[in-house]
Structures are given as C-alpha cells and as structure tokens.
Design a protein around this motif. Structure first.
Motif, short mmCIF file in Angstrom:
data_model
loop_
_atom_site.label_atom_id
_atom_site.label_comp_id
_atom_site.label_asym_id
_atom_site.label_seq_id
_atom_site.Cartn_x
_atom_site.Cartn_y
_atom_site.Cartn_z
N MET A 34 6.38 -3.98 12.69
CA MET A 34 6.31 -2.78 11.86
C MET A 34 5.45 -3.06 10.63
N ALA A 35 4.52 -2.17 10.38
CA ALA A 35 3.60 -2.35 9.26
C ALA A 35 4.27 -1.98 7.95
N GLU A 36 3.95 -2.73 6.93
CA GLU A 36 4.42 -2.46 5.57
C GLU A 36 3.21 -2.15 4.70
N MET A 37 3.37 -1.22 3.77
CA MET A 37 2.29 -0.84 2.88
C MET A 37 2.62 -1.26 1.46
N TYR A 38 1.65 -1.86 0.79
CA TYR A 38 1.83 -2.37 -0.57
C TYR A 38 0.74 -1.84 -1.47
N LYS A 39 1.10 -1.60 -2.71
CA LYS A 39 0.14 -1.19 -3.74
C LYS A 39 -0.41 -2.45 -4.39
N VAL A 40 -1.73 -2.54 -4.44
CA VAL A 40 -2.40 -3.69 -5.07
C VAL A 40 -3.38 -3.15 -6.10
N ASP A 41 -3.18 -3.54 -7.34
CA ASP A 41 -4.04 -3.08 -8.43
C ASP A 41 -5.18 -4.07 -8.66
N GLY A 42 -6.33 -3.54 -9.03
CA GLY A 42 -7.46 -4.38 -9.41
C GLY A 42 -8.53 -4.49 -8.34
N MET A 43 -8.30 -3.93 -7.16
CA MET A 43 -9.34 -3.97 -6.12
C MET A 43 -10.35 -2.87 -6.41
N THR A 44 -11.62 -3.25 -6.59
CA THR A 44 -12.63 -2.26 -6.95
C THR A 44 -13.81 -2.21 -5.99
N CYS A 45 -13.88 -3.15 -5.05
CA CYS A 45 -15.04 -3.19 -4.15
C CYS A 45 -14.65 -3.80 -2.81
N SER A 46 -15.59 -3.78 -1.88
CA SER A 46 -15.32 -4.33 -0.56
C SER A 46 -15.09 -5.84 -0.62
N GLY A 47 -15.70 -6.51 -1.59
CA GLY A 47 -15.47 -7.94 -1.78
C GLY A 47 -14.02 -8.21 -2.18
N CYS A 48 -13.47 -7.34 -3.01
CA CYS A 48 -12.06 -7.46 -3.40
C CYS A 48 -11.17 -7.29 -2.18
N ALA A 49 -11.46 -6.29 -1.38
CA ALA A 49 -10.68 -6.04 -0.18
C ALA A 49 -10.74 -7.24 0.76
N ARG A 50 -11.91 -7.83 0.90
CA ARG A 50 -12.09 -9.02 1.74
C ARG A 50 -11.29 -10.19 1.19
N SER A 51 -11.29 -10.36 -0.12
CA SER A 51 -10.54 -11.46 -0.74
C SER A 51 -9.04 -11.32 -0.48
N VAL A 52 -8.52 -10.11 -0.63
CA VAL A 52 -7.11 -9.86 -0.40
C VAL A 52 -6.77 -10.08 1.08
N THR A 53 -7.60 -9.56 1.95
CA THR A 53 -7.38 -9.72 3.40
C THR A 53 -7.38 -11.20 3.77
N ASN A 54 -8.36 -11.93 3.29
CA ASN A 54 -8.46 -13.36 3.60
C ASN A 54 -7.26 -14.13 3.07
N ALA A 55 -6.81 -13.81 1.87
CA ALA A 55 -5.67 -14.51 1.28
C ALA A 55 -4.40 -14.27 2.09
N ILE A 56 -4.19 -13.04 2.52
CA ILE A 56 -2.99 -12.73 3.30
C ILE A 56 -3.04 -13.39 4.67
#
Length: 68
Positions: free
Chosen positions: A1-23
């Motif tokens: 089951m998927a969970e959704m989380y609010k993450v503040d501070g992501m402003t670009c695709s590089g940010c999204a990639r960093s978060v994805t890679n970290a998880i």
C-alpha cells in the motif's frame, strides 16, 4: 500500500531525484514517485515512515509528515 508524504523544499527535478535516490537507497524495494508541484512523495513497498523521514532529511529536505 502506497503512503503519501509532504516534503518541503523540493523546487526542481534535481530535488525530486535526490529525494527519490535517498529513499531507494534506504529501502531498495521501494517504488517512489514525486509530485514536485504539490510537494508530495508517494512511497510504495511497505517502507516505514521513519525510514522515509530519515532518508528525506539526510537528502537535505524537510519531512512534513503524511499528506492528507
């Protein structure tokens, strides 16, 4: 089951990639998607929220808890 989380501070695709890679580094079986506009990260694969929180914060972003 998927969970959704609010993450503040992501402003670009590089940010999204960093978060994805970290998880996915913390939980290799996780499926992660990011809605950059809404600041929502969806994680599927039964990953505990504290694991997601630690990964997001280690990537330099603010974990704001579960999204409504």
């Amino acid at each position: 089951m998927a969970e959704m989380y609010k993450v503040d501070g992501m402003t670009c695709s590089g940010c999204a990639r960093s978060v994805t890679n970290a998880i996915t580094k913390a939980a290799p079986n996780a499926e992660v998607s990011v809605d950059l506009t809404a600041g929502i990260v969806t994680v599927d694969g039964g990953v505990p929220s504290d694991t997601v929180k630690k990964a997001v914060e280690a990537a330099g972003f603010d974990f704001a808890g579960q999204a409504a």
